[in-house]
Motif scaffolding. Sequence first.
Motif, PDB file in Angstrom:
ATOM      1  N   ILE A   1      15.424  -2.768  -2.495  1.00  0.00           N
ATOM      2  CA  ILE A   1      14.834  -2.305  -1.243  1.00  0.00           C
ATOM      3  C   ILE A   1      15.641  -1.137  -0.712  1.00  0.00           C
ATOM      4  N   ASP A   2      14.988  -0.306   0.118  1.00  0.00           N
ATOM      5  CA  ASP A   2      15.665   0.907   0.564  1.00  0.00           C
ATOM      6  C   ASP A   2      16.662   0.593   1.683  1.00  0.00           C
ATOM      7  N   PRO A   3      17.591   1.495   1.973  1.00  0.00           N
ATOM      8  CA  PRO A   3      18.658   1.235   2.951  1.00  0.00           C
ATOM      9  C   PRO A   3      18.141   0.889   4.340  1.00  0.00           C
ATOM     10  N   ALA A   4      17.073   1.565   4.793  1.00  0.00           N
ATOM     11  CA  ALA A   4      16.559   1.287   6.137  1.00  0.00           C
ATOM     12  C   ALA A   4      16.075  -0.155   6.241  1.00  0.00           C
TER      13      ALA A   4
ATOM     14  N   ARG B   1       6.131  -6.419   5.033  1.00  0.00           N
ATOM     15  CA  ARG B   1       4.786  -6.263   4.485  1.00  0.00           C
ATOM     16  C   ARG B   1       4.843  -5.547   3.145  1.00  0.00           C
ATOM     17  N   GLY B   2       3.847  -5.797   2.349  1.00  0.00           N
ATOM     18  CA  GLY B   2       3.782  -5.190   1.023  1.00  0.00           C
ATOM     19  C   GLY B   2       2.667  -5.815   0.233  1.00  0.00           C
ATOM     20  N   GLY B   3       2.250  -5.151  -0.816  1.00  0.00           N
ATOM     21  CA  GLY B   3       1.173  -5.671  -1.643  1.00  0.00           C
ATOM     22  C   GLY B   3       1.610  -6.885  -2.438  1.00  0.00           C
TER      23      GLY B   3
ATOM     24  N   VAL C   1       7.494  -1.239  -4.471  1.00  0.00           N
ATOM     25  CA  VAL C   1       7.441  -1.528  -5.902  1.00  0.00           C
ATOM     26  C   VAL C   1       6.800  -2.888  -6.119  1.00  0.00           C
ATOM     27  N   SER C   2       5.797  -2.917  -6.998  1.00  0.00           N
ATOM     28  CA  SER C   2       5.139  -4.174  -7.359  1.00  0.00           C
ATOM     29  C   SER C   2       5.800  -4.724  -8.616  1.00  0.00           C
ATOM     30  N   TYR C   3       6.411  -5.895  -8.502  1.00  0.00           N
ATOM     31  CA  TYR C   3       7.181  -6.453  -9.613  1.00  0.00           C
ATOM     32  C   TYR C   3       6.404  -7.490 -10.419  1.00  0.00           C
ATOM     33  N   ARG C   4       5.474  -8.175  -9.786  1.00  0.00           N
ATOM     34  CA  ARG C   4       4.845  -9.304 -10.459  1.00  0.00           C
ATOM     35  C   ARG C   4       3.880  -8.862 -11.550  1.00  0.00           C
ATOM     36  N   SER C   5       2.845  -8.155 -11.146  1.00  0.00           N
ATOM     37  CA  SER C   5       1.747  -7.859 -12.060  1.00  0.00           C
ATOM     38  C   SER C   5       1.928  -6.504 -12.728  1.00  0.00           C
ATOM     39  N   THR C   6       1.257  -6.334 -13.840  1.00  0.00           N
ATOM     40  CA  THR C   6       1.337  -5.085 -14.592  1.00  0.00           C
ATOM     41  C   THR C   6       0.486  -3.997 -13.933  1.00  0.00           C
ATOM     42  N   ARG C   7       0.684  -2.775 -14.383  1.00  0.00           N
ATOM     43  CA  ARG C   7      -0.096  -1.661 -13.848  1.00  0.00           C
ATOM     44  C   ARG C   7      -1.589  -1.906 -14.044  1.00  0.00           C
ATOM     45  N   GLN C   8      -1.964  -2.451 -15.210  1.00  0.00           N
ATOM     46  CA  GLN C   8      -3.383  -2.669 -15.511  1.00  0.00           C
ATOM     47  C   GLN C   8      -4.007  -3.665 -14.525  1.00  0.00           C
TER      48      GLN C   8
ATOM     49  N   ASP D   1      -3.122   1.388   3.663  1.00  0.00           N
ATOM     50  CA  ASP D   1      -2.744   2.730   3.211  1.00  0.00           C
ATOM     51  C   ASP D   1      -1.272   2.725   2.802  1.00  0.00           C
ATOM     52  N   MET D   2      -1.005   2.060   1.665  1.00  0.00           N
ATOM     53  CA  MET D   2       0.371   1.943   1.179  1.00  0.00           C
ATOM     54  C   MET D   2       0.453   2.519  -0.230  1.00  0.00           C
ATOM     55  N   VAL D   3       1.498   3.271  -0.495  1.00  0.00           N
ATOM     56  CA  VAL D   3       1.732   3.806  -1.835  1.00  0.00           C
ATOM     57  C   VAL D   3       2.684   2.854  -2.554  1.00  0.00           C
ATOM     58  N   VAL D   4       2.187   2.199  -3.584  1.00  0.00           N
ATOM     59  CA  VAL D   4       2.976   1.201  -4.307  1.00  0.00           C
ATOM     60  C   VAL D   4       3.108   1.627  -5.760  1.00  0.00           C
ATOM     61  N   ARG D   5       4.304   1.521  -6.271  1.00  0.00           N
ATOM     62  CA  ARG D   5       4.552   1.842  -7.675  1.00  0.00           C
ATOM     63  C   ARG D   5       4.597   0.559  -8.487  1.00  0.00           C
ATOM     64  N   ASP D   6       3.859   0.521  -9.582  1.00  0.00           N
ATOM     65  CA  ASP D   6       3.848  -0.653 -10.451  1.00  0.00           C
ATOM     66  C   ASP D   6       5.004  -0.547 -11.432  1.00  0.00           C
ATOM     67  N   ALA D   7       5.773  -1.627 -11.524  1.00  0.00           N
ATOM     68  CA  ALA D   7       7.034  -1.573 -12.253  1.00  0.00           C
ATOM     69  C   ALA D   7       6.866  -1.530 -13.765  1.00  0.00           C
TER      70      ALA D   7
END
Length: 778
Positions: free
Chosen positions: A239-242, A258-260, A602-609, A624-630
């Motif tokens: 997680i980020d510093p803030a 909050r998060g996906g 960052v989404s850790y559980r599920s794959t990008r697909q 309206d959240m930008v999430v990166r799939d791990a």
Amino acid sequence: MSGWRGKMTEVSLDKLELGIIEDEERLLKHIQDQLADVIAQPNSSTDYDNELLTLRDQLSEARLEDQAMLVEHMTRLSALRAAQNREYEAPVDPRSPYFAHIRLSDQHKGQERIREVVIGRRSFIDTQRNVQIVDWRNSPISRIYYCYDEGDDYEETFAKQLQRGHVELRRTLTVNGGKISRIRSGDRVLVRDVHGRWLKQSDERSRLAGGAQTALRAPDRRLGRTGADQRLPEITALIDPAQFRLITQDDSGIIIIRGGAGTGKTTIALHRIAYLCFQNRKRFQPKRILVITPGEGLRKYVSKVLPALDIKGVRIRTFSEWASSTAKWLVPQLRKRKTTDDTPLGARRLKRHPALLKLLKSAVTEKAREFDSEFLRVGGSALLDAWVKRRTLPPMQRLHAVKKWASGPGRHQVDSNSYDFKRLFEGASKELGDPFETWAQTLTDRTKIIECFDALKVDYYQWEVDQLVSSVSQQSDDPNDARELGDHGRGIDGQSIFAGEIQGRLDTDDWAIILHLCQLKNGRLAGSNGRFVSMEHVIVDEAQDLSPLSIKVLCETAKPGAPVTLAGDTAQRLYLDAGFGHWETLIEQIGVRASILPPLAVSYRSTRQVMELARLVLGDLADDMVVRDARDGAPVELIQFDEQGETVAFLADSLKSLRTRERRSSVALVARNMSVARLYHDSLRRAEVPDLRLVQKQDFDFTPGIDVTDVYQIKGLEYDYIVVLEPTARHYPDTIESRHLLHVVLTRAAHQLWLLCSEEPSPLLPLETLSQNLAQSD
């Protein structure tokens, strides 16, 4: 699409393959000819129509005493006529009569016997016509198809007789429009193309593989550097510093994580407990910490994770369990009342509406104002003035303050020892301190409810208000009324005649309302018996499915300024009547100050697909959240079948293979409702799929195996493999609710996701995208 995928080859079919096609087409033609003969069979039976017409004429001329007999006879003939007509209806659909064919050899009366058995959705057996179509769901002989492979010897009990034999062949077919379009026989897959040519397809069956122990499982021992649980500290470290600065403050008040799906909300909330306990063990004692989970499954999971983080003794409860037990502890008169889940939907929606916060506060204020005249009568203007000046205090604190004034500074103006004074305070304490009576009176006052809703511009229907008033009227009944019936309160089956009813029972929202009334009346979560609840840290997981009132109750259960952690994702709502769709709206509704953390990135559980499909299903309902799939993973597969029995056969083979290869894997078969889940569970059990469990009441045990359940049970959990059962247009139509529910199911998959349909797929599924995924994997 079907249960197999592979590349088509135009090489010439060998003699054996041509023989398979000829064999199956000959069998299909024989069965279709016999069915056609049955349908066209001339009706040589009794002419019931003429008999009925004759009886009708006789009825008009019959004597009165004979009419009853004639009517009875006409009724009997009508039933016989209907049965006769049904006899010659098509017993099965000739265009798609079956989906599987087995050839069995056994000994019958000392001689070898060969039987051709086909399996479909309905049974039709006619030994004279040499046709045996059995129903895949309940025919005993269908077990041979599901439980044995071609070349196996079988041993089964039919009609209480042990029978042994040999499976000579086992084939799966697709019959559409009266023609065979696909045959699978052993390792051979033969497909008819659009031009009618038979081609060979490479046997690349869709397969569940490679995902064992990908999903986060509840630990059975202390966390270490190995095993699936090592990802818990990893997520916290990313997680980020803030966010980290806010999470690690012990006096940060209310924060919202909050998060996906799969971004680590629950993990961070649990580590927050561990961090605070480590920083100040004296203050943050486990018994002073409350964790609320949405269901029993996640409660069990958290109860195993926290000890692995060296935190033992924390109170971990579902909201329903905590609210009812706390209300009964604070208000002893409620101890005998049970909880019901049968509140009508309209009443349930209004109980969860944020407008209730205003309605209840006004009710408490008005009840206190009713005592103005009594204070004037007993103590004159001095006592009334003391009472009115303290009107900003909660009623019970207000009473205590006035009583303290009367025995101190006001003792020369008011006689606090008089009979009238003591009686006034006893009566006021009893009426103002009773949350149950306020609940019953407020929610049955139709006029006040409508006035409040209209003032707040609430959208509602009159029938919902009527339903609310009627429901609460029944719920407020004394539960002893039913108990006094004794044995007369039970039906012939021995069950209570009140089972499934709401009389004398409260639902989860009622318990929450009563707790909120305790807070309004006492200024904290307390009862008139002197008991109170005050926590140093409150954590609410999957908060988006609680009503604003319930969340306010939990926030005010913590000591003033004590940390409260709300974790959730509004995109994963299971219930759309929670009363809010955005966290900012919630904060405004419940009137608290809270820090909404930036969404986890960052989404850790599920794959990008998996996540790409989940976002497409959610559409414009997504935050309206930008999430990166791990990570990347296997393509999502939509696998369609013509028959549910064929789906079961394919799934049984796949699960048996998986359990042989990956004994430590976790699999969930998830349906929209429990009836579909039971159908698949029972069918797979008949097919002898190992380690199969039907989960109906959140009774997960988090061990490797196959759980069959519905979407409402699985919230907050994750599995190596998710198989969505029947994501069809019937079960998941294009509605907001269906989008949220399907999104929740999809995002439970940590490694691989299948969608199995035996009907038209849901319009929420992007078929072109899924087809492209299949094509890319070939």
